[in-house]
Motif scaffolding. Sequence first.
Motif, short mmCIF file in Angstrom:
data_model
loop_
_atom_site.label_atom_id
_atom_site.label_comp_id
_atom_site.label_asym_id
_atom_site.label_seq_id
_atom_site.Cartn_x
_atom_site.Cartn_y
_atom_site.Cartn_z
N PHE A 90 0.86 -1.19 0.00
CA PHE A 90 0.00 0.00 0.00
C PHE A 90 0.89 1.24 0.00
O PHE A 90 1.57 1.53 1.00
CB PHE A 90 -0.94 0.00 1.21
CG PHE A 90 -1.84 1.20 1.24
CD1 PHE A 90 -2.88 1.32 0.32
CD2 PHE A 90 -1.66 2.21 2.16
CE1 PHE A 90 -3.70 2.44 0.33
CE2 PHE A 90 -2.47 3.33 2.18
CZ PHE A 90 -3.50 3.44 1.25
N ALA A 91 0.87 1.96 -1.11
CA ALA A 91 1.82 3.06 -1.31
C ALA A 91 1.58 4.23 -0.35
O ALA A 91 2.50 5.00 -0.08
CB ALA A 91 1.74 3.55 -2.75
N GLY A 92 0.36 4.34 0.18
CA GLY A 92 0.06 5.47 1.05
C GLY A 92 0.24 5.20 2.52
O GLY A 92 -0.42 5.83 3.36
N ILE A 93 1.15 4.29 2.87
CA ILE A 93 1.28 3.86 4.26
C ILE A 93 1.97 4.90 5.15
O ILE A 93 1.80 4.89 6.37
CB ILE A 93 2.04 2.52 4.34
CG1 ILE A 93 1.80 1.83 5.70
CG2 ILE A 93 3.52 2.70 4.05
CD1 ILE A 93 2.34 0.41 5.76
N ALA A 94 2.74 5.82 4.58
CA ALA A 94 3.58 6.73 5.37
C ALA A 94 2.80 7.52 6.43
O ALA A 94 3.24 7.60 7.59
CB ALA A 94 4.35 7.67 4.45
N PRO A 95 1.66 8.14 6.11
CA PRO A 95 0.95 8.89 7.17
C PRO A 95 0.53 8.02 8.35
O PRO A 95 0.56 8.46 9.50
CB PRO A 95 -0.27 9.46 6.44
CG PRO A 95 0.13 9.50 5.00
CD PRO A 95 1.01 8.30 4.81
N LEU A 96 0.14 6.76 8.08
CA LEU A 96 -0.23 5.86 9.17
C LEU A 96 0.98 5.51 10.01
O LEU A 96 0.91 5.49 11.24
CB LEU A 96 -0.85 4.58 8.61
CG LEU A 96 -2.27 4.68 8.07
CD1 LEU A 96 -2.71 3.35 7.49
CD2 LEU A 96 -3.23 5.12 9.16
N LYS A 97 2.10 5.23 9.35
CA LYS A 97 3.33 4.92 10.08
C LYS A 97 3.72 6.09 10.98
O LYS A 97 4.08 5.92 12.15
CB LYS A 97 4.44 4.57 9.10
CG LYS A 97 5.77 4.20 9.75
CD LYS A 97 6.66 5.42 9.95
CE LYS A 97 7.87 5.10 10.80
NZ LYS A 97 8.63 6.30 11.19
N ASN A 98 3.64 7.30 10.45
CA ASN A 98 4.01 8.48 11.24
C ASN A 98 3.03 8.74 12.38
O ASN A 98 3.39 9.37 13.38
CB ASN A 98 4.09 9.71 10.34
CG ASN A 98 5.23 9.61 9.34
OD1 ASN A 98 6.24 8.95 9.61
ND2 ASN A 98 5.09 10.26 8.19
N LEU A 99 1.79 8.26 12.24
CA LEU A 99 0.80 8.41 13.30
C LEU A 99 1.07 7.45 14.45
O LEU A 99 1.06 7.84 15.61
CB LEU A 99 -0.60 8.20 12.74
CG LEU A 99 -1.75 8.26 13.76
CD1 LEU A 99 -1.92 9.68 14.28
CD2 LEU A 99 -3.05 7.77 13.12
N ILE A 100 1.30 6.18 14.12
CA ILE A 100 1.41 5.17 15.18
C ILE A 100 2.85 4.96 15.67
O ILE A 100 3.05 4.53 16.80
CB ILE A 100 0.83 3.82 14.72
CG1 ILE A 100 1.63 3.22 13.57
CG2 ILE A 100 -0.63 3.98 14.33
CD1 ILE A 100 1.30 1.78 13.28
N LEU A 101 3.82 5.28 14.82
CA LEU A 101 5.24 5.12 15.20
C LEU A 101 6.03 6.32 14.69
O LEU A 101 6.86 6.19 13.79
CB LEU A 101 5.81 3.82 14.61
CG LEU A 101 5.27 2.51 15.19
CD1 LEU A 101 5.70 1.33 14.32
CD2 LEU A 101 5.75 2.31 16.62
N PRO A 102 5.81 7.50 15.27
CA PRO A 102 6.40 8.72 14.70
C PRO A 102 7.92 8.77 14.75
O PRO A 102 8.53 9.46 13.96
CB PRO A 102 5.78 9.83 15.55
CG PRO A 102 5.35 9.17 16.81
CD PRO A 102 4.95 7.78 16.43
#
Length: 276
Positions: A90-102
């Motif tokens: 999923f190419a749009g994973i970055a915002p989720l990663k930054n939310l849960i594991l900043p």
Amino acid sequence: MGKTYYLNLLFFVLLFVSCGDTNVVENIPDGGVDTPPISGYFKKRVLIEDYTGTWCGNCTRVSYAIDQVKEQSDKAVTVAIHNGNDPFHFAGIAPLKNLILPNSPLALPVSRLNRMIVWTFPEPTNVQEALNLTGNNSGLGIAMNSNVENGNINLDVNVKFALNYSNLKLIVYLLEDNLVYSQRNYTTYYNNVNPITNYVHNHVLRASMTDILGETISGNTSAGSSFTKNFTIPVPSNIANADNINFVAFLVGEDNIAINARASHANENQEFEENP
């Protein structure tokens, strides 16, 4: 003292009480998993977001835990978010990663309950953590109606409120089921087979129909109100089979924790899961 004195005293007491602040207390039910359904509230589901990969041999641990949750409850909404060298990345994973594991790398497997709550390792022995987030009395309900045909998607997401809310955000996912691809497995689950050939990957995130961190709800979100959000888009090019499309919708508060969630198959018309 005479009767007149006591009548006057009662008058001033009543006057003082009536002029004071009036506190209106909402009848918010106990959120416990075993609390009986209360009329006007909605079935409460837990959202499980599984950050995973076909190449990730330890990710089957979370998959197995999800299977155990679903064996014990019909109130789990699951999303598989693939990452890395993976056909379902999923190419749009970055915002989720930054939310849960900043401040940390996304070392798979990673799982979250209701978007922000860490599912304690090892997840298969902590299935109750997910079950404890389900219940019979959510303050908001979700119902979806969709039509998928001729290469197009038309989806209505309906939300109804039993309690007063503010600063809510809506997230809507487009998922795909029945994607067959070999899965690495370093665990003893699934008969200790590695790799698991012809593994069926379900609830795979293919697109976010809103901003992946949520779209602010600007309308009325007070008790008794409702709203509908319509989405009309072409079927994404990464979808292998439009018949296997399904949707997930959930709402989060200011803390980004999901309040309630619901899944829906393509061409399904849902009613609110409202307690009679």
